[in-house]
Motif scaffolding. Structure first.
Motif, PDB file in Angstrom:
ATOM      1  N   GLY A  10       0.834  -1.210   0.000  1.00  0.00           N
ATOM      2  CA  GLY A  10       0.000   0.000   0.000  1.00  0.00           C
ATOM      3  C   GLY A  10       0.863   1.252   0.000  1.00  0.00           C
ATOM      4  O   GLY A  10       0.576   2.229  -0.688  1.00  0.00           O
ATOM      5  N   GLY A  11       1.938   1.226   0.782  1.00  0.00           N
ATOM      6  CA  GLY A  11       2.845   2.371   0.832  1.00  0.00           C
ATOM      7  C   GLY A  11       3.612   2.527  -0.466  1.00  0.00           C
ATOM      8  O   GLY A  11       3.693   3.622  -1.037  1.00  0.00           O
ATOM      9  N   ARG A  12       4.120   1.412  -0.970  1.00  0.00           N
ATOM     10  CA  ARG A  12       4.959   1.498  -2.183  1.00  0.00           C
ATOM     11  C   ARG A  12       4.152   1.990  -3.371  1.00  0.00           C
ATOM     12  O   ARG A  12       4.665   2.709  -4.225  1.00  0.00           O
ATOM     13  N   ALA A  13       2.856   1.598  -3.413  1.00  0.00           N
ATOM     14  CA  ALA A  13       2.001   2.053  -4.527  1.00  0.00           C
ATOM     15  C   ALA A  13       1.928   3.574  -4.554  1.00  0.00           C
ATOM     16  O   ALA A  13       1.680   4.173  -5.595  1.00  0.00           O
ATOM     17  N   ALA A  14       2.150   4.199  -3.411  1.00  0.00           N
ATOM     18  CA  ALA A  14       2.086   5.663  -3.337  1.00  0.00           C
ATOM     19  C   ALA A  14       3.486   6.276  -3.271  1.00  0.00           C
ATOM     20  O   ALA A  14       3.645   7.455  -2.987  1.00  0.00           O
ATOM     21  N   GLY A  15       4.506   5.447  -3.517  1.00  0.00           N
ATOM     22  CA  GLY A  15       5.874   5.958  -3.530  1.00  0.00           C
ATOM     23  C   GLY A  15       6.462   6.190  -2.151  1.00  0.00           C
ATOM     24  O   GLY A  15       7.443   6.910  -1.998  1.00  0.00           O
ATOM     25  N   VAL A  16       5.866   5.570  -1.116  1.00  0.00           N
ATOM     26  CA  VAL A  16       6.407   5.704   0.243  1.00  0.00           C
ATOM     27  C   VAL A  16       7.369   4.537   0.466  1.00  0.00           C
ATOM     28  O   VAL A  16       7.000   3.375   0.283  1.00  0.00           O
ATOM     29  N   GLY A  17       8.602   4.846   0.843  1.00  0.00           N
ATOM     30  CA  GLY A  17       9.586   3.776   1.054  1.00  0.00           C
ATOM     31  C   GLY A  17      10.466   4.072   2.247  1.00  0.00           C
ATOM     32  O   GLY A  17      10.309   5.089   2.935  1.00  0.00           O
ATOM     33  N   GLY A  18      11.386   3.151   2.524  1.00  0.00           N
ATOM     34  CA  GLY A  18      12.392   3.342   3.577  1.00  0.00           C
ATOM     35  C   GLY A  18      11.789   3.567   4.945  1.00  0.00           C
ATOM     36  O   GLY A  18      10.786   2.955   5.310  1.00  0.00           O
ATOM     37  N   ALA A  30       4.797   5.109   8.518  1.00  0.00           N
ATOM     38  CA  ALA A  30       3.414   5.206   8.029  1.00  0.00           C
ATOM     39  C   ALA A  30       2.627   3.946   8.409  1.00  0.00           C
ATOM     40  O   ALA A  30       1.449   4.019   8.790  1.00  0.00           O
ATOM     41  N   ILE A  31       3.295   2.787   8.326  1.00  0.00           N
ATOM     42  CA  ILE A  31       2.624   1.534   8.709  1.00  0.00           C
ATOM     43  C   ILE A  31       2.328   1.555  10.210  1.00  0.00           C
ATOM     44  O   ILE A  31       1.232   1.185  10.650  1.00  0.00           O
ATOM     45  N   GLY A  32       3.289   2.023  10.998  1.00  0.00           N
ATOM     46  CA  GLY A  32       3.089   2.118  12.444  1.00  0.00           C
ATOM     47  C   GLY A  32       1.883   2.984  12.776  1.00  0.00           C
ATOM     48  O   GLY A  32       1.057   2.644  13.628  1.00  0.00           O
ATOM     49  N   THR A  47      -4.621   1.329   2.608  1.00  0.00           N
ATOM     50  CA  THR A  47      -4.836   2.595   1.892  1.00  0.00           C
ATOM     51  C   THR A  47      -4.332   3.768   2.728  1.00  0.00           C
ATOM     52  O   THR A  47      -3.745   4.718   2.206  1.00  0.00           O
ATOM     53  N   LEU A  48      -4.516   3.702   4.052  1.00  0.00           N
ATOM     54  CA  LEU A  48      -4.109   4.809   4.927  1.00  0.00           C
ATOM     55  C   LEU A  48      -2.590   4.961   5.012  1.00  0.00           C
ATOM     56  O   LEU A  48      -2.095   6.043   5.321  1.00  0.00           O
ATOM     57  N   VAL A  49      -1.855   3.869   4.739  1.00  0.00           N
ATOM     58  CA  VAL A  49      -0.391   3.933   4.773  1.00  0.00           C
ATOM     59  C   VAL A  49       0.114   5.028   3.823  1.00  0.00           C
ATOM     60  O   VAL A  49       1.124   5.674   4.075  1.00  0.00           O
TER      61      VAL A  49
END
Ligand SMILES: Nc1ncnc2c1ncn2[C@@H]1O[C@H](COP(=O)(O)OP(=O)(O)OP(=O)(O)O)[C@@H](O)[C@H]1O
Ligand SMILES: [Mg+2]
Length: 249
Positions: free
Chosen positions: A105-113, A119-121, A154-156
């Motif tokens: 979910g995060g990677r789909a929005a370009g959130v990494g590392g 964001a998951i937390g 999705t919220l990630v």
């Protein structure tokens, strides 16, 4: 139409191949509000949410997000700009773990590392039951937990616009009531929430606005807790009820 709307849908038509499903749909949604999208089976709710996100092209009209037209933007662009969809049927990867679904979910929005971990937390704080199940395949969760996971995923991506398609599906009434309270709180944090449901009555109680679709056309927009909304919902569902004996909450 309100100038400061986070989302504006203007005269949008869309469909599949030669079949036009949505006809000139117009409405707007402000940050901090919940908009209920009501309509019987096949009215075009899913088609509308897909067109807002860009999964389906708008054949006519425009989608504005945060003051700019996004009608020609790709899905990934719109997600990067802050749109998020919790799809009908949840769209989870059932053999993958809860944790991997969240990471996707995060990677789909370009959130990494490190940002991805944070964001998951944050998303998990809302759903403590999922924290204990990060290694469990998503398909082994209960229906309620799968819906939580789909929402958490999705919220990630920290969407400012949250599109929810039939989130009540398969949920026990008590779980659904709790989820509605959470959805209201998510809007309270400044997001705009668009919630499409057939069984609309409990949704109206937590909604500010209501858009009623009948055969792909908007037959009502206005305050959710209003007699006029009631009347148009009854009218829009009537023909389906007569055919199926359906119940819309
Ligand atoms: N992939 C598709 N290809 C062709 N027609 C489709 C497709 N998806 C939906 N339709 C048609 O578009 C119309 C609207 O469907 P849509 O799924 O948007 O309705 P809905 O309001 O979400 O219904 P439901 O409450 O059952 O989810 C229906 O007539 C449906 O048969
Ligand atoms: Mg649908």
């Amino acid at each position: 139409m309100t100038a400061d709307a986070l989302l504006r849908v203007e005269g949008v038509s869309a469909g599949y191949g030669d079949m036009t499903v949505l006809h000139g749909v117009t409405f707007a949604a402000q940050a901090g509000t919940v908009t209920a999208v009501a309509g019987a089976n096949g009215a075009g709710k899913t088609t509308l949410l897909k067109t807002i996100l860009g999964l389906l092209p708008a054949g006519a009209g425009a989608v504005w997000f945060s003051g700019a037209p996004v009608t020609r933007c790709s899905v990934s662009d719109r997600i990067a700009q802050g749109m998020g969809l919790v799809p009908e049927g949840r769209g989870l990867f059932s053999t993958m773990s809860v944790g991997d679904n969240l990471r996707l979910g995060g990677r789909a929005a370009g959130v990494g590392g490190a940002a991805l971990g944070a964001a998951i937390g944050e998303a998990l704080e809302l759903f403590p039951a999922l924290s204990a199940k990060l290694k469990v395949p998503a398909g082994r969760l209960s229906g309620g937990q799968q819906q939580m996971l789909s929402l958490a995923r999705t919220l990630v991506a920290s969407p400012r616009l949250l599109l929810l398609d039939e989130p009540s599906m398969g949920l026990a009434p008590k779980v659904w009531s709790e989820l509605l309270v959470l959805i209201r709180a998510l809007a309270g944090e400044g997001r705009a929430v668009i919630l499409a449901e057939q069984k609309i009555r409990p949704v109206l109680e937590i909604s500010d606005h209501c858009v009623v679709l009948q055969r792909g056309r908007v037959v009502f927009t206005g305050a959710a807790r209003d007699e006029a909304a009631e009347r148009s919902i009854s009218g829009a569902y009537l023909e389906t009820e007569m055919v199926t004996g359906g119940d819309h909450g």
